[in-house]
Design a protein around this motif. Structure first.
Motif, mmCIF file in Angstrom:
data_model
loop_
_atom_site.group_PDB
_atom_site.id
_atom_site.type_symbol
_atom_site.label_atom_id
_atom_site.label_comp_id
_atom_site.label_asym_id
_atom_site.label_seq_id
_atom_site.Cartn_x
_atom_site.Cartn_y
_atom_site.Cartn_z
ATOM 1 N N ARG A 29 2.407 -4.972 4.629
ATOM 2 C CA ARG A 29 1.761 -5.102 5.812
ATOM 3 C C ARG A 29 2.252 -5.227 7.212
ATOM 4 O O ARG A 29 2.516 -6.915 6.086
ATOM 5 N N SER A 71 4.311 -2.218 -0.793
ATOM 6 C CA SER A 71 3.309 -1.578 -0.435
ATOM 7 C C SER A 71 3.532 -3.287 1.529
ATOM 8 O O SER A 71 1.887 -3.861 1.447
ATOM 9 N N ILE A 128 1.255 -8.996 1.842
ATOM 10 C CA ILE A 128 0.884 -8.071 0.769
ATOM 11 C C ILE A 128 -0.233 -7.961 0.690
ATOM 12 O O ILE A 128 -0.208 -9.312 0.187
ATOM 13 N N GLU A 158 8.218 -0.452 -2.319
ATOM 14 C CA GLU A 158 7.393 0.083 -3.621
ATOM 15 C C GLU A 158 6.541 -1.058 -3.618
ATOM 16 O O GLU A 158 5.661 -1.135 -4.348
ATOM 17 N N VAL A 180 3.998 -0.120 5.526
ATOM 18 C CA VAL A 180 2.591 1.135 5.395
ATOM 19 C C VAL A 180 2.409 1.458 6.707
ATOM 20 O O VAL A 180 1.623 2.452 6.607
ATOM 21 N N ASN A 181 2.250 0.414 7.735
ATOM 22 C CA ASN A 181 1.221 1.101 9.558
ATOM 23 C C ASN A 181 1.854 0.686 9.940
ATOM 24 O O ASN A 181 1.046 0.848 10.642
ATOM 25 N N ASP A 235 -2.400 -5.236 -4.293
ATOM 26 C CA ASP A 235 -0.996 -4.662 -4.411
ATOM 27 C C ASP A 235 -0.462 -5.462 -4.717
ATOM 28 O O ASP A 235 0.131 -5.285 -5.989
#
Length: 227
Positions: free
Chosen positions: A102, A100, A58, A98, A38-39, A62
């Motif tokens: 990082r 998330s 994670i 799905e 995600v980042n 999350d």
């Protein structure tokens, strides 16, 4: 952070390869999955070849969200680290997306670009500044000197219960990367395999620039609480 070490390689501003640390020599290629983190920036302004090491994690938030969506108690995941490891290695990048996942960078492999390398002036911090300027999140750090290390160790330790991510230790690095690499080799200190040779994990010891004797080393051994 306690997650999964991942190495990203960019060329022409594009992510071209992502691999796990594996056994330290051979890792798994996870490029498609890494693109769903995600980042991480999909494109960066630097067009040369760039290789970045970091931790895929994670967050607890999350992790709890994902577990709450699973009705079968026996099927729930045990901890964020295991969930992250499985998510990063998924055959389907849709499933990874799905979860998330990082990425937090903790080191930059020496670039082939001499001009870029010279711009860092052998400074660890300037490498971090460069990565943040490209859009990467980096691990949290504080600048310290010999007198402030115990205070900062306590500061990081006190934060552990409130962190939204698993914590398994703390690493001390010299800002002067040339000096750090040389000093660690000369003192026969065991570096952490997944960090640079100039880094020393707290579960081994804290290495101060003024350390000269083994008595001093004994004084600066710290144990960091795991979560």
């Amino acid at each position: 952070m306690d997650g999964l070490t991942v190495v990203l390689t960019y060329e022409e501003g594009q992510l071209i390869k992502a691999v796990t640390r594996g056994n330290g020599e051979i890792g798994e290629v996870i490029t498609a999955n890494a693109r769903t983190f995600v980042n991480i920036p999909r494109n960066i302004s630097y067009k040369g070849r760039l290789t970045i090491r970091g931790e895929a994690i994670i967050t607890y938030s999350d992790f709890e969200r994902i577990n709450q969506s699973i009705e079968d108690v026996d099927a729930k995941y045990k901890n964020p680290r295991n969930l992250c490891s499985g998510s990063v290695r998924q055959l389907s990048s849709k499933v990874t997306a799905e979860r998330s996942v990082r990425f937090y960078a903790f080191s930059l492999v020496e670039p082939e670009d001499k001009e870029l390398l010279d711009s860092f002036e052998d400074s660890f911090k300037k490498r971090f500044d460069f990565l943040r300027g490209l859009g990467f999140d980096t691990v949290e750090y504080k600048e310290v000197d010999a007198s402030s290390i115990p205070e900062m160790v306590k500061w990081f330790s006190d934060k552990i219960p409130d962190n939204d991510f698993p914590t398994d230790g703390l690493v001390l690095s010299f800002d002067d990367t040339v000096y750090g690499n040389l000093h660690v080799r000369e003192e026969s200190v065991a570096p952490v395999a997944f960090h640079g040779i100039g880094d020393v994990a707290t579960w081994y010891l804290y290495l101060l620039s003024h350390c000269q004797t083994r008595d001093t080393y004994q004084y600066i051994v710290f144990i960091v609480v795991n979560t």
